[in-house]
Design an enzyme around this catalytic site. Sequence first.
Site, mmCIF file in Angstrom:
data_model
loop_
_atom_site.group_PDB
_atom_site.id
_atom_site.type_symbol
_atom_site.label_atom_id
_atom_site.label_comp_id
_atom_site.label_asym_id
_atom_site.label_seq_id
_atom_site.Cartn_x
_atom_site.Cartn_y
_atom_site.Cartn_z
ATOM 1 C CB CYS A 128 13.176 9.707 7.229
ATOM 2 S SG CYS A 128 14.210 8.629 6.228
ATOM 3 C CD GLU A 172 10.132 13.615 10.483
ATOM 4 O OE1 GLU A 172 8.978 13.200 10.692
ATOM 5 O OE2 GLU A 172 11.016 12.927 9.944
ATOM 6 C CE LYS A 202 -1.650 3.110 2.724
ATOM 7 N NZ LYS A 202 -1.776 4.255 1.811
ATOM 8 C CD GLU A 247 13.353 1.041 8.888
ATOM 9 O OE1 GLU A 247 13.980 2.039 9.271
ATOM 10 O OE2 GLU A 247 13.763 -0.117 9.043
HETATM 11 P P1 NAD Z 1 2.476 8.812 7.298
HETATM 12 O O1 NAD Z 1 2.756 8.133 8.599
HETATM 13 O O2 NAD Z 1 1.429 9.838 7.268
HETATM 14 O O3 NAD Z 1 2.038 7.721 6.204
HETATM 15 C C1 NAD Z 1 2.880 6.641 5.829
HETATM 16 C C2 NAD Z 1 2.021 5.547 5.241
HETATM 17 O O4 NAD Z 1 1.204 5.007 6.270
HETATM 18 C C3 NAD Z 1 1.065 6.016 4.155
HETATM 19 O O5 NAD Z 1 0.920 4.999 3.184
HETATM 20 C C4 NAD Z 1 -0.234 6.224 4.913
HETATM 21 O O6 NAD Z 1 -1.372 6.108 4.103
HETATM 22 C C5 NAD Z 1 -0.162 5.105 5.946
HETATM 23 N N1 NAD Z 1 -0.833 5.387 7.205
HETATM 24 C C6 NAD Z 1 -0.795 6.543 7.909
HETATM 25 N N2 NAD Z 1 -1.511 6.424 9.037
HETATM 26 C C7 NAD Z 1 -2.008 5.160 9.046
HETATM 27 C C8 NAD Z 1 -2.822 4.442 9.954
HETATM 28 N N3 NAD Z 1 -3.275 4.975 11.085
HETATM 29 N N4 NAD Z 1 -3.122 3.153 9.666
HETATM 30 C C9 NAD Z 1 -2.635 2.589 8.559
HETATM 31 N N5 NAD Z 1 -1.865 3.224 7.639
HETATM 32 C C10 NAD Z 1 -1.557 4.498 7.899
HETATM 33 O O7 NAD Z 1 3.874 9.367 6.764
HETATM 34 P P2 NAD Z 1 4.122 10.215 5.428
HETATM 35 O O8 NAD Z 1 3.682 11.615 5.644
HETATM 36 O O9 NAD Z 1 3.624 9.473 4.248
HETATM 37 O O10 NAD Z 1 5.725 10.173 5.338
HETATM 38 C C11 NAD Z 1 6.568 11.040 6.005
HETATM 39 C C12 NAD Z 1 7.094 10.403 7.274
HETATM 40 O O11 NAD Z 1 7.771 9.183 6.973
HETATM 41 C C13 NAD Z 1 8.128 11.270 7.972
HETATM 42 O O12 NAD Z 1 7.886 11.230 9.360
HETATM 43 C C14 NAD Z 1 9.456 10.589 7.623
HETATM 44 O O13 NAD Z 1 10.481 10.830 8.561
HETATM 45 C C15 NAD Z 1 9.054 9.148 7.605
HETATM 46 N N6 NAD Z 1 9.982 8.342 6.817
HETATM 47 C C16 NAD Z 1 10.809 7.474 7.456
HETATM 48 C C17 NAD Z 1 11.729 6.734 6.733
HETATM 49 C C18 NAD Z 1 12.673 5.762 7.401
HETATM 50 O O14 NAD Z 1 13.240 4.924 6.710
HETATM 51 N N7 NAD Z 1 12.872 5.846 8.706
HETATM 52 C C19 NAD Z 1 11.796 6.880 5.345
HETATM 53 C C20 NAD Z 1 10.926 7.774 4.718
HETATM 54 C C21 NAD Z 1 10.015 8.506 5.458
#
Ligand code: NAD
Length: 468
Positions: A278, A376, A169, A244
């Site tokens: 990130c 962040e 997803k 992650e």
């Molecule tokens: P997000 O948490 O909003 O969403 C990430 C994914 O999770 C999306 O596909 C979203 O639809 C899904 N999602 C969100 N809430 C959910 C829930 N309650 N239940 C099920 N699925 C859910 O994050 P984002 O805005 O897409 O990405 C940015 C974040 O990701 C930043 O905090 C960044 O630091 C982090 N990130 C971390 C890494 C790493 O490797 N550590 C890499 C890239 C991004």
Amino acid sequence: MKEYQLFIDGKWTAGAEDRWIEVENPATKEIIGKVPRGNAEDVDRAVAAARAAAESWAAKAPHERSEFLRKLSEVIEKRKDEFCTTISSELGIPLKYAFDYHVSGAIREAKYFADMCENFEYEQKTDCGMIRREPFGVVAGITPWNYPLDQATFKLFAAMAAGNTVVLKPSQNAPLCCCILAEAIEEAGFPNGVFNLVTGAGGEVGNAIALHEGIDALSFTGSTSGGIEVGKLALSTVKKITLELGGKSPLVVLEGADLEAAVADACSSAFMNTGQTCCAYTRMLIPEAKKDEIEALLKAEAEKYITGDPLDPETEVGPLISEKAFNKVKGYIEKGIAENARLIAGGVPENCDKGYYVNPTIFSDVSNDMTIAREEIFGPVLAVIPYKTEEEALAIANDTNYGLYGAVYGEPAAALEFAKKIKAGGVHVNGAGGGVDMPFGGYKQSGIGREGGTFGFEDFLEIKALCY
Ligand code: NAD
């Protein structure tokens, strides 16, 4: 406008409901594509397909699975221009950086995990018998939009190489490149059901995946708050989980550092991909005595980061992903000013009428308890924090809920010793590069588990003690 369907059991198929997610180009606000807004029924179908394919995929000899991944790397390479233009238009990254920052990783990872799959020792003899590694079965990936291709391939190529079938997803903000990935997997001839794609919203498709009893392991990349929610749901069926998550990483400048190199690295890390990284070094810790010199270098460096149209070859920084992100980043810049940090570059953006642009922004005289040093921001904002002693620098570096990454610049031996004391999953000394063979992941609230390297492969294998 590109229109895709779900990819389940080797076929392109309509979502259970006629609902769609529109994908916007953040540079122009034009709608450039749409994908189905899937639901729990679609997840059921994808999991059933992955489950049906799991046994025969796991039973293939490692060299056979490797061949599929090698073929896939060739298809991605062949279609790299399409991947690059799609990622540039759905994310806003300057087109000239789309390959290096987003597409090359997927090619490397396919080849790397093909080799890993072939060379890994799945059975190790012991005095009592053997320790055997076996695939979980069905692995799901939930991924973010900021590296929309690479965040999916980093985990799922490892999972497939290890003998699992997968359900992906992607983020609703930038799902189009993952639809092309599904096409590439189809073109590479993977058996039906090994890779399945269900697009949709986090609260719908994401929740259905997290709760699904037919999924054995879940690898989530995203925000810390999202990871906590998903993790709680996934534990209701005791899935193996990898998280992650976010970061607030320090770059520490010690005595004896090459200041120009440190400044170049800090700006590149904080501003490239419009600060939506990130592991970006968003806190730069500098010796108080060198403040004037480093600030002058930072101002000059920031001027090189021209913000604008991702298709203009002069552009270094494109727009943020969305209006929501624009308002969030704008709010943090206003907060930094209100909390008395001193702006030395950039500032509050006026409006987002012509795309979600924010100029690279640098605050100096930041203290580590200010909001801009703790949270962040996920935009091109660098917080410069002066320190008086190296003990204080270490305390500041580690005074964060996160622990994803870090960097140290200084005399090599001293910098290495300092790096060992930073509580983070990865620390780079004097600009040294990393690679797909190094584990990537976080301490503290930056996550659980690792991607990349042998660790990232083993995270997709169960461990069995066979005594005989
Ligand atoms: P997000 O948490 O909003 O969403 C990430 C994914 O999770 C999306 O596909 C979203 O639809 C899904 N999602 C969100 N809430 C959910 C829930 N309650 N239940 C099920 N699925 C859910 O994050 P984002 O805005 O897409 O990405 C940015 C974040 O990701 C930043 O905090 C960044 O630091 C982090 N990130 C971390 C890494 C790493 O490797 N550590 C890499 C890239 C991004």
